[in-house]
Design an enzyme around this catalytic site. Structure first.
Site, PDB file in Angstrom:
ATOM      1  N   PRO A  75       0.045  85.408  55.055  1.00 18.42           N
ATOM      2  CA  PRO A  75       0.868  84.911  53.944  1.00 18.42           C
ATOM      3  C   PRO A  75       2.157  85.706  53.796  1.00 18.42           C
ATOM      4  O   PRO A  75       2.166  86.937  53.907  1.00 18.42           O
ATOM      5  CB  PRO A  75      -0.050  85.093  52.733  1.00 18.42           C
ATOM      6  CG  PRO A  75      -1.420  84.921  53.300  1.00 18.42           C
ATOM      7  CD  PRO A  75      -1.355  85.575  54.669  1.00 18.42           C
ATOM      8  N   CYS A  76       3.235  84.971  53.542  1.00 17.86           N
ATOM      9  CA  CYS A  76       4.556  85.577  53.684  1.00 17.86           C
ATOM     10  C   CYS A  76       5.355  85.614  52.392  1.00 17.86           C
ATOM     11  O   CYS A  76       6.517  85.978  52.417  1.00 17.86           O
ATOM     12  CB  CYS A  76       5.351  84.785  54.718  1.00 17.86           C
ATOM     13  SG  CYS A  76       5.526  83.031  54.283  1.00 17.86           S
TER      14      CYS A  76
END
Length: 380
Positions: A75-76
Site C-alpha cells: 500500500p502506497c
C-alpha cells in the site's frame, strides 16, 4: 512445451497484476490480500483455495511456497501525492513483509510496484540497502517509472516498477506505444478503443441484489462487467456544470455563477477536476473515486459544441473505469459500489503488468536455456 511459471501475488487487491502475468502464461500459487471485498474478487477470478485473506504478517513462513516470481505493490498512500507523505505511516513498512516472503519463496525474480514518488522516498533507500548488504543481497535491482499508456493501456498512469533478479539484471521493458507512432512503436491506445459503443445512458443506478459466500462469509456479488454499467443521480446544478465542460476541459470552463466558492477562490492548480475525457487520447489516472467528477477528469468524453443533444453529461461508469484499467470484459467483481470502485482505482493496469511479465518471462526462459546448454556441455 514451455513450462508454466509460478508466482505469488502480495497485496494482490482485486488482481490487476495477476491478470497481466496470467496473460503471459504465469500461474498464481498464492495471493495475499487484507481487504475482504478485494480478496473475494480475486478469489472469484483466480480461485479461493490459494487466496490468503488476511494480514500478510499472519502468513506463516511455512505456508510460503517456492515460486519463480513474487509480485506485488505494498500500500502506497503514505508516498502518494494525495496522501500524507508521512515516512512513519505504518503502510510504508509493509514492504518489509514483502521482503520476508521473498526470502522464503526464493523466487528467481521479484517485481515490486508502487507510486511514482516511491523511488524518491527514504523507504526506497532502505530497499536499496537490503539489496546491497541485507536480506535480498543476491538480487540485482533495476527500476524505473513506467507510464501505462506506453504499454498499450488507454490510461496515462505512472507507476514505479522495481525488478529484482538473481539470474542476471532485468531492465524494465521498453515502451511499445507512444503519443506518435514511430518504427515498431505503436500509437497510444485511446479511450475510444476501450469504451466506445457502450450504452451512453445506463438503465440503472444500482447493482443487482446478489450475494455469495467467500472465505466463509457473505459478500455482495459476483457481478459481471455489464452489471457494473450503472449511473448516478446528479443534482440539476451538477448536470448544468457538466454541460459546460468540453473534452479536455475542466473547472476553468465553468461560468462564475456555477463555480462553488472553493473553486472561485482557488485560481490555479487542480486543473483536471470536473474534467472531461477525450475520445482520441488515453485517460488520466483512474483513481478510487472516479465516480466523483470533482476528483478528476472523469466525465464521459462524448460532447459536441454545436449539438447539445450529443452531450453525455455523466461520469464514467464502474464498467468503463474497469475497461480503462485494462480488465478483461469477462471479469467478475465482489463488493459494494464504493468497494468495487476502490478495487478498480487501486489496481495495476493489466497491460502494464503484462509488459513487465513478458520481460521477466523472457529473462527466466533465457537463463534456463543457458543452464541447460551448460549442463549439456559438461555431459559431453
Amino acid at each position: 512445451m514451455t513450462e508454466t511459471l509460478s508466482l505469488i501475488d502480495l497485496f494482490a487487491g482485486c488482481g490487476g497484476m495477476t491478470v497481466g502475468f496470467a496473460r503471459e502464461g504465469f500461474r498464481s500459487d498464492l495471493a495475499v490480500e487484507f481487504d475482504f471485498a478485494a480478496a473475494a474478487t480475486y478469489a472469484q477470478n483466480f480461485g479461493e483455495a490459494h487466496t490468503f485473506f488476511g494480514d500478510i504478517a499472519d502468513l506463516a513462513d511455512e505456508d510460503i511456497p517456492e515460486v519463480d516470481v513474487v509480485i506485488g505493490g505494498p500500500p502506497c498512500q503514505g508516498f502518494s501525492n494525495l496522501g500524507s507523505r508521512d515516512v512513519n505511516d505504518p503502510r510504508n513498512k509493509l514492504w518489509k513483509e514483502y521482503l520476508r516472503v521473498v526470502t522464503h519463496a526464493r523466487p528467481k525474480v521479484f517485481v515490486l510496484e508502487n507510486v511514482q514518488r516511491f523511488s524518491k522516498s527514504p523507504e526506497f533507500e532502505l530497499l536499496l540497502a537490503e539489496a546491497d548488504h541485507g536480506c535480498i543481497e543476491e538480487y540485482e535491482l533495476r527500476w524505473g517509472v513506467l507510464l501505462a499508456s506506453d504499454y498499450g493501456v488507454a490510461q496515462r498512469r505512472p507507476r514505479t516498477i522495481v525488478i529484482g533478479s538473481r539470474i542476471g539484471p532485468i531492465e524494465p521493458p521498453a515502451p511499445t506505444h507512444a503519443r506518435m507512432a514511430h518504427g515498431h512503436v505503436k500509437p497510444w491506445k485511446t479511450v475510444r478503443e476501450r469504451i466506445d459503443g457502450l450504452p451512453e445512458h445506463p438503465k440503472t443506478t444500482d447493482l443487482p441484489a446478489r450475494t455469495t459466500e467467500v472465505f466463509g462469509a457473505a459478500v455482495q456479488g459476483p457481478f459481471s462487467m455489464e452489471e457494473l454499467h450503472f449511473g448516478r443521480n446528479p443534482r440539476p446544478i451538477s448536470l448544468e456544470r457538466y454541460d459546460h465542460v468540453p473534452p479536455g476541459g475542466g473547472r476553468f470552463d465553468l461560468p462564475d455563477h456555477l463555480l462553488p466558492r472553493c473553486w472561485r477562490e482557488k485560481t490555479s492548480g487542480t486543473t483536471d477536476v470536473m474534467g472531461r475525457m477525450r475520445w482520441d487520447a488515453p485517460s488520466l489516472t483512474i483513481r478510487t473515486e472516479f465516480f466523483k467528477p470533482e476528483k478528476g477528469q472523469y466525465l464521459h468524453p462524448q460532447w459536441e459544441a454545436d449539438d447539445p443533444d450529443r452531450r453525455v453529461n455523466r461520469v464514467i461508469t464502474h464498467r468503463e473505469a474497469a475497461l480503462l484499467q485494462d480488465f478483461p470484459s469477462d471479469y467478475k467483481w465482489c463488493g459494494s459500489k464504493t468497494e468495487i470502485a476502490k478495487q478498480i482505482g487501486n489496481a495495476v493496469p493489466a497491460g502494464l503488468a503484462a509488459a513487465v511479465a513478458k520481460q521477466v518471462k523472457a529473462a527466466i526462459t533465457s537463463a534456463g536455456q543457458e543452464t541447460d546448454e551448460d549442463g549439456l556441455a559438461e555431459a559431453v
